[in-house]
Design an enzyme around this catalytic site. Structure first.
Site, PDB file in Angstrom:
ATOM      1  CG  HIS A  13      -5.868  56.712  79.898  1.00 57.38           C
ATOM      2  ND1 HIS A  13      -5.952  55.357  79.695  1.00 57.38           N
ATOM      3  CD2 HIS A  13      -4.576  56.977  80.220  1.00 57.38           C
ATOM      4  CE1 HIS A  13      -4.765  54.805  79.892  1.00 57.38           C
ATOM      5  NE2 HIS A  13      -3.911  55.767  80.213  1.00 57.38           N
ATOM      6  CG  ASP A  36      -4.773  52.186  82.421  1.00 52.78           C
ATOM      7  OD1 ASP A  36      -4.670  51.310  81.534  1.00 52.78           O
ATOM      8  OD2 ASP A  36      -3.923  53.078  82.601  1.00 52.78           O
ATOM      9  CE1 TYR A  48      -2.031  52.877  85.550  1.00 57.86           C
ATOM     10  CE2 TYR A  48      -0.699  52.567  87.530  1.00 57.86           C
ATOM     11  CZ  TYR A  48      -0.802  52.919  86.193  1.00 57.86           C
ATOM     12  OH  TYR A  48       0.321  53.311  85.489  1.00 57.86           O
TER      13      TYR A  48
END
Length: 308
Positions: free
Chosen positions: A230, A143, A114
């Site tokens: 998401h 992500d 992340y």
């Protein structure tokens, strides 16, 4: 024996402390037949992450921000896999966790990332370097909060590429790394995140692998966005698949075809007329006196020949 592909799903869950949401997330992963799940923004501490060991997930590896419910990443591995653990590393800021192990005896490295908004080049470079310092098949998902291609990876495309993205793109090319989804769909437009504030869709979630392992990829998809801002993304891999070694052999029997032999003679004649200028060594260029008498009939049929 053919081993079934391993399905990995990466999902920014945008907080999973709520028990109802946690059950929905885990049920979705089970419905999608995820055997390995990479979760970002869990907002959990290390103790909370152990609650994810449910719905068939036997192993949980995580990274958290100490005493704060923000960021957080976790790798969940299903009990249906024959997984043998080797090592684990994670940072102290809840941004990444990497595990190395074996699935059905084949080594695999899984890196879950992340990247908080505003992450700098040093962070991204270190993350890519973690791929290099790995073992077996390397899969990095998560992500990343960037758009590698500003024209294709946003519903608000731009021709401008900032210096950070140029560095990242240059680095992954240099290291032989590929954006798996983009490699499979070179000109497609699809997105994994929707920003309500800016009314813009973007592809911020990725799987990265080394190009040498491309033959192990069965598919890579962007799934339905419903439980978070998401979309989950999935990849299926034949982890234990070995690359076939192929040996190419020139078919020397084509020299039995008079038309082909004639054509090659004409090509050689043209080559000599251009290059036999007296300035190039005779070792490289046939002597002038041999031009007219050169014939392919002196080549044995078993000879492998490369004509440039």
């Amino acid at each position: 024996m053919q081993i079934d592909p391993v399905k990995i799903i990466s999902f920014n869950v945008n907080g999973v402390l709520n028990m109802i949401k946690m059950n929905k997330i885990l049920s979705k992963l089970k419905k999608e037949r995820a055997q390995i799940a990479l979760l970002q923004e869990t907002h959990m501490n290390q103790t909370d992450h152990l609650r994810l060991k449910r719905k068939g997930f036997k192993y949980v590896f995580s990274s958290s921000v100490k005493s704060k419910h923000k960021r957080g990443v976790a790798i969940l591995i299903s009990g249906t896999l024959n997984y043998e653990h080797i090592s684990e590393i994670s940072d102290e800021e809840g941004r990444f966790v990497r595990v190395i192990g074996k699935i059905e005896g084949s080594e695999i490295t899984i890196l879950n990332v992340y990247a908080p908004p505003g992450s700098d080049w040093v962070f991204y470079r270190n993350i890519f370097d973690l791929m290099v310092d790995s073992q077996g098949t390397v899969v990095r998902g998560g992500d990343f909060n960037f758009r590698l291609d500003p024209k294709l990876d946003s519903s608000n495309p731009t021709n401008h590429t900032n210096p950070l993205i140029r560095k990242i793109n240059s680095y992954i090319v240099e290291m032989g790394i590929m954006d798996v989804w983009r490699d499979l769909y070179p000109s497609a437009k699809d997105y994994t995140h929707y920003s309500g504030s800016f009314k813009v869709y973007a592809r911020l979630d990725y799987f990265f692998m080394f190009k040498v392992d491309r033959f192990k990829i069965k598919d890579c998809d962007i799934l339905t966005r419903d439980l978070s801002d998401h979309s989950p993304i999935s990849i299926s891999l034949q982890v234990a698949r070995k690359k076939r070694n192929t040996l190419w052999k020139f078919n020397s029997y084509i020299f039995n075809d008079p038309a082909i032999v004639c054509n090659i003679k004409e090509e050689i004649k043209g080559f000599l007329e251009i290059n036999d200028t007296g300035e190039i060594s005779a070792i490289i260029i046939l002597p002038h006196s041999e031009k007219a008498t050169f014939s392919l009939r002196f080549l044995p049929k078993s000879t492998s020949v490369i004509v440039l």
